[in-house]
Design a protein around this motif. Structure first.
Motif, PDB file in Angstrom:
ATOM      1  N   THR A   1       0.830  -1.205   0.000  1.00 59.05           N
ATOM      2  CA  THR A   1       0.000   0.000   0.000  1.00 59.05           C
ATOM      3  C   THR A   1       0.863   1.255   0.000  1.00 59.05           C
ATOM      4  OG1 THR A   1      -1.739  -1.167   1.231  1.00 59.05           O
ATOM      5  CG2 THR A   1      -1.811   1.242   1.246  1.00 59.05           C
ATOM      6  N   LEU A   2       1.878   1.263   0.851  1.00 60.48           N
ATOM      7  CA  LEU A   2       2.785   2.417   0.913  1.00 60.48           C
ATOM      8  C   LEU A   2       3.524   2.611  -0.412  1.00 60.48           C
ATOM      9  CD1 LEU A   2       4.375   2.059   4.468  1.00 60.48           C
ATOM     10  CD2 LEU A   2       2.831   3.865   3.695  1.00 60.48           C
ATOM     11  N   LEU A   3       3.992   1.519  -0.999  1.00 63.35           N
ATOM     12  CA  LEU A   3       4.731   1.613  -2.256  1.00 63.35           C
ATOM     13  C   LEU A   3       3.877   2.276  -3.334  1.00 63.35           C
ATOM     14  CD1 LEU A   3       7.034   0.944  -4.227  1.00 63.35           C
ATOM     15  CD2 LEU A   3       5.987  -1.317  -4.532  1.00 63.35           C
ATOM     16  N   ARG A   4       2.654   1.789  -3.509  1.00 62.31           N
ATOM     17  CA  ARG A   4       1.821   2.331  -4.593  1.00 62.31           C
ATOM     18  C   ARG A   4       1.363   3.752  -4.292  1.00 62.31           C
ATOM     19  NH1 ARG A   4      -2.148  -2.187  -7.063  1.00 62.31           N
ATOM     20  NH2 ARG A   4      -3.140  -2.127  -5.014  1.00 62.31           N
ATOM     21  N   ALA A   5       1.197   4.088  -3.018  1.00 61.54           N
ATOM     22  CA  ALA A   5       0.861   5.469  -2.669  1.00 61.54           C
ATOM     23  C   ALA A   5       2.020   6.402  -3.004  1.00 61.54           C
ATOM     24  CB  ALA A   5       0.505   5.568  -1.191  1.00 61.54           C
ATOM     25  N   PHE A   6       3.235   5.989  -2.680  1.00 57.64           N
ATOM     26  CA  PHE A   6       4.416   6.795  -3.011  1.00 57.64           C
ATOM     27  C   PHE A   6       4.556   6.953  -4.529  1.00 57.64           C
ATOM     28  CE2 PHE A   6       6.746   5.472   1.137  1.00 57.64           C
ATOM     29  CZ  PHE A   6       6.032   6.442   1.828  1.00 57.64           C
ATOM     30  N   VAL A   7       4.219   5.893  -5.257  1.00 60.39           N
ATOM     31  CA  VAL A   7       4.325   5.935  -6.719  1.00 60.39           C
ATOM     32  C   VAL A   7       3.407   7.011  -7.298  1.00 60.39           C
ATOM     33  CG1 VAL A   7       3.739   4.661  -8.828  1.00 60.39           C
ATOM     34  CG2 VAL A   7       5.129   3.572  -7.058  1.00 60.39           C
TER      35      VAL A   7
ATOM     36  N   LYS B   1      -5.069   6.797  -9.236  1.00 56.19           N
ATOM     37  CA  LYS B   1      -4.361   7.615  -8.255  1.00 56.19           C
ATOM     38  C   LYS B   1      -5.188   7.799  -6.992  1.00 56.19           C
ATOM     39  CE  LYS B   1      -1.976  12.040  -7.680  1.00 56.19           C
ATOM     40  NZ  LYS B   1      -1.485  13.263  -8.360  1.00 56.19           N
ATOM     41  N   VAL B   2      -6.461   8.135  -7.157  1.00 55.00           N
ATOM     42  CA  VAL B   2      -7.337   8.317  -6.000  1.00 55.00           C
ATOM     43  C   VAL B   2      -7.464   7.015  -5.217  1.00 55.00           C
ATOM     44  CG1 VAL B   2      -9.696   8.847  -5.269  1.00 55.00           C
ATOM     45  CG2 VAL B   2      -8.611  10.222  -7.051  1.00 55.00           C
ATOM     46  N   MET B   3      -7.525   5.895  -5.936  1.00 57.15           N
ATOM     47  CA  MET B   3      -7.656   4.608  -5.263  1.00 57.15           C
ATOM     48  C   MET B   3      -6.441   4.308  -4.387  1.00 57.15           C
ATOM     49  SD  MET B   3      -8.222   0.813  -6.858  1.00 57.15           S
ATOM     50  CE  MET B   3      -9.609   1.356  -7.830  1.00 57.15           C
ATOM     51  N   MET B   4      -5.250   4.560  -4.908  1.00 60.16           N
ATOM     52  CA  MET B   4      -4.045   4.299  -4.120  1.00 60.16           C
ATOM     53  C   MET B   4      -3.997   5.189  -2.875  1.00 60.16           C
ATOM     54  SD  MET B   4      -2.817   1.836  -5.719  1.00 60.16           S
ATOM     55  CE  MET B   4      -4.273   1.368  -6.645  1.00 60.16           C
ATOM     56  N   LEU B   5      -4.467   6.432  -3.002  1.00 59.45           N
ATOM     57  CA  LEU B   5      -4.502   7.327  -1.843  1.00 59.45           C
ATOM     58  C   LEU B   5      -5.588   6.893  -0.860  1.00 59.45           C
ATOM     59  CD1 LEU B   5      -3.939  10.790  -3.576  1.00 59.45           C
ATOM     60  CD2 LEU B   5      -2.280   9.369  -2.346  1.00 59.45           C
ATOM     61  N   ALA B   6      -6.703   6.393  -1.366  1.00 57.61           N
ATOM     62  CA  ALA B   6      -7.747   5.858  -0.482  1.00 57.61           C
ATOM     63  C   ALA B   6      -7.219   4.649   0.288  1.00 57.61           C
ATOM     64  CB  ALA B   6      -8.982   5.474  -1.302  1.00 57.61           C
ATOM     65  N   PHE B   7      -6.453   3.799  -0.391  1.00 55.39           N
ATOM     66  CA  PHE B   7      -5.830   2.672   0.299  1.00 55.39           C
ATOM     67  C   PHE B   7      -4.902   3.171   1.408  1.00 55.39           C
ATOM     68  CE2 PHE B   7      -6.085  -0.304  -3.639  1.00 55.39           C
ATOM     69  CZ  PHE B   7      -7.379  -0.640  -3.299  1.00 55.39           C
TER      70      PHE B   7
END
Length: 378
Positions: free
Chosen positions: A233-239, A267-273
C-alpha cells in the motif's frame, strides 16, 4: 385469490424497467439537456421509490434498508446497460447520457465499476431484500455490501473531480452524492444492530484467547500477509505521489503504468488505500494479537467488501481495451502484477471469512474462572 410474488422477484422485475427508461430518453431530444437529465433522473428514482412503497403498503413494519436495497437495484440495471453498451454488446441506450450527463462512464474503470455494481451489488441487494422479507438476519452480508458501495464512491467521486473530466462536469454528477450517503447510513445502522454470534462454550473461548499468535499458524500467516499488504500500500501510494526513489520509478514504468492514467481513478484509489485501508490493516494486525477484539468481526467484513470492489475495478481497468496501450500491464511483468493484486485482494477476504466462521478469539474476554465454573456446572 390473487397471486403474491416474493418481494425480491417484484424488485427484480421493477429493476428491469431501467433500460426502457434509458432507451426512451436516448430517443427523445427534450430529455437530453444536462439539467433535464438530472431532473428526469430524480423523478424516475422518486417514482421507483413510490412503487416500492406501494408494493409494501400492507406490511406492518418494514426495515428502512429494504427501500435502499430495492431502489439501488434499479440503478444497478442502469450500470449494466452502460457496461454492455460500452463493450459493444448493445447500442442506443446511453449516448445521450455520456454526452450531457456523465461522460466519464465510458472509461475502463467506470465500465468495470458498472459490471461490479450490476452483478455483485445487484445479487447482494436481492438476497438482502429476500432475507428482510423472511425476517432473517443479513447483517454480515449488509456490511460487505456497505464496504463495497462506500469504496465505490470514495474513489469515483474524487476521481471525477481531479481527473481529466473535472473541467467537464454536468449536473448529473450530483446524483452520485446520495449513493455515497446511503451506504454510509446503512453501515452505521447495521453496526448499531446486535451481532448474531454462534454459541461457543466459555472454555473454548478462554482456550483460544490464551494462545499467542505464534501458536496459531493461520493467524500468524494473516499477520505477516497484512504487514506485507501495508508495505505494498505504501509503495503504490508513493508511486502516485511521484516519489523519486528508484523502486517507485521502476514500479510505475515496468509493472503498473496504469497508475499514471489521466482519468485519476487509479491515483485516488491508491490514496484511499493509504488513508483508509492501511490503518484498517494495521488495526487488524493488532486485533489478531489482542483477545476479545470483537470489532474485528465487523470491520474485517467492511474492509473485505471495499478491497474486493476497488481491486476488481483496478485490475479490470488496467486490462480493459479502452485503457490506452501504454497504460496497460506490460506483458513481461503481467504474471507478477496479477499475483500481487490478487493476493492483495484475497487476504482481506480470507481474513473476514476466518473471523466470521471462527470468532472465538475475538469474542468478549472470558473473566478468569468463568470457564472452570461452567465446566463444574456441566
Amino acid at each position: 385469490m390473487g397471486i403474491s410474488l416474493p418481494q425480491e422477484i417484484g424488485v427484480f422485475l421493477l429493476s428491469l424497467s431501467a433500460p426502457f427508461v434509458l432507451f426512451a430518453m436516448n430517443n427523445l431530444p427534450a430529455f437530453q439537456e444536462p439539467t433535464v437529465i438530472l431532473e428526469v433522473g430524480a423523478v424516475v428514482l422518486l417514482s421507483v421509490f413510490l412503487l416500492i412503497y406501494f408494493m409494501m403498503r400492507h406490511e406492518k413494519a418494514v426495515d428502512p434498508l429494504f427501500y435502499v436495497f430495492a431502489e439501488l437495484a434499479f440503478t444497478c440495471m442502469v450500470g449494466l446497460t452502460n457496461a454492455l453498451e460500452q463493450d459493444g454488446y448493445i447500442k442506443g441506450f446511453m449516448n445521450f447520457y455520456l454526452k450531457k450527463g456523465e461522460p466519464y462512464l465510458s472509461t475502463s474503470y467506470a465500465i468495470m465499476m458498472s459490471y461490479w455494481d450490476s452483478i455483485v451489488h445487484f445479487i447482494l441487494q436481492l438476497l438482502m431484500v429476500r432475507r428482510i422479507s423472511q425476517r432473517q438476519s443479513y447483517r454480515t452480508m449488509g456490511l460487505f455490501w456497505a464496504g463495497s458501495s462506500i469504496a465505490h464512491q470514495v474513489v469515483f467521486i474524487p476521481g471525477i473531480v481531479i481527473g481529466k473530466y473535472g473541467s467537464n462536469i454536468f449536473p448529473a454528477f450530483w446524483r452520485n452524492i446520495p449513493f455515497l450517503v446511503l451506504p454510509i447510513w446503512a453501515a452505521v445502522t447495521l453496526l448499531n444492530r446486535p451481532r448474531q454470534l454462534p454459541i461457543v462454550p466459555a472454555d473454548e473461548v478462554a482456550d483460544a484467547q490464551r494462545r499467542s499468535v505464534l501458536t496459531r499458524p493461520i493467524d500468524l500467516q494473516f499477520t505477516l500477509l497484512l504487514l506485507l499488504g501495508m508495505g505494498f500500500t505504501l509503495l503504490r501510494a508513493f508511486v502516485v505521489l511521484d516519489c523519486r526513489l528508484d523502486i517507485c520509478f521502476t514500479y510505475i514504468y515496468q509493472y503498473e503504468p496504469y497508475l499514471k492514467d489521466g482519468v485519476a481513478f487509479p491515483k485516488v484509489m491508491m490514496l484511499a488505500f493509504l488513508f483508509y485501508a492501511f490503518p484498517l490493516m494495521a488495526a487488524c494486525v493488532y486485533g489478531l494479537n489482542t483477545p476479545g477484539s470483537s470489532w474485528m468481526l465487523d470491520w474485517t467484513v467492511l474492509l473485505a467488501g471495499a478491497m474486493a470492489q476497488t481491486q476488481w475495478c483496478h485490475i479490470g481497468g488496467s486490462l480493459h481495451s479502452r485503457t490506452p496501450f501504454t497504460y496497460r500491464i506490460p506483458s513481461d511483468t503481467w504474471r507478477v502484477v496479477m499475483a500481487l493484486n490478487m493476493a492483495y485482494t484475497a487476504v482481506p477476504l480470507l481474513l473476514a471469512l476466518r473471523c466470521t466462521f471462527e470468532p472465538a478469539y475475538f469474542m468478549p474476554v472470558v473473566p478468569e474462572g468463568q470457564a472452570d465454573e461452567e465446566k463444574k456446572t456441566n
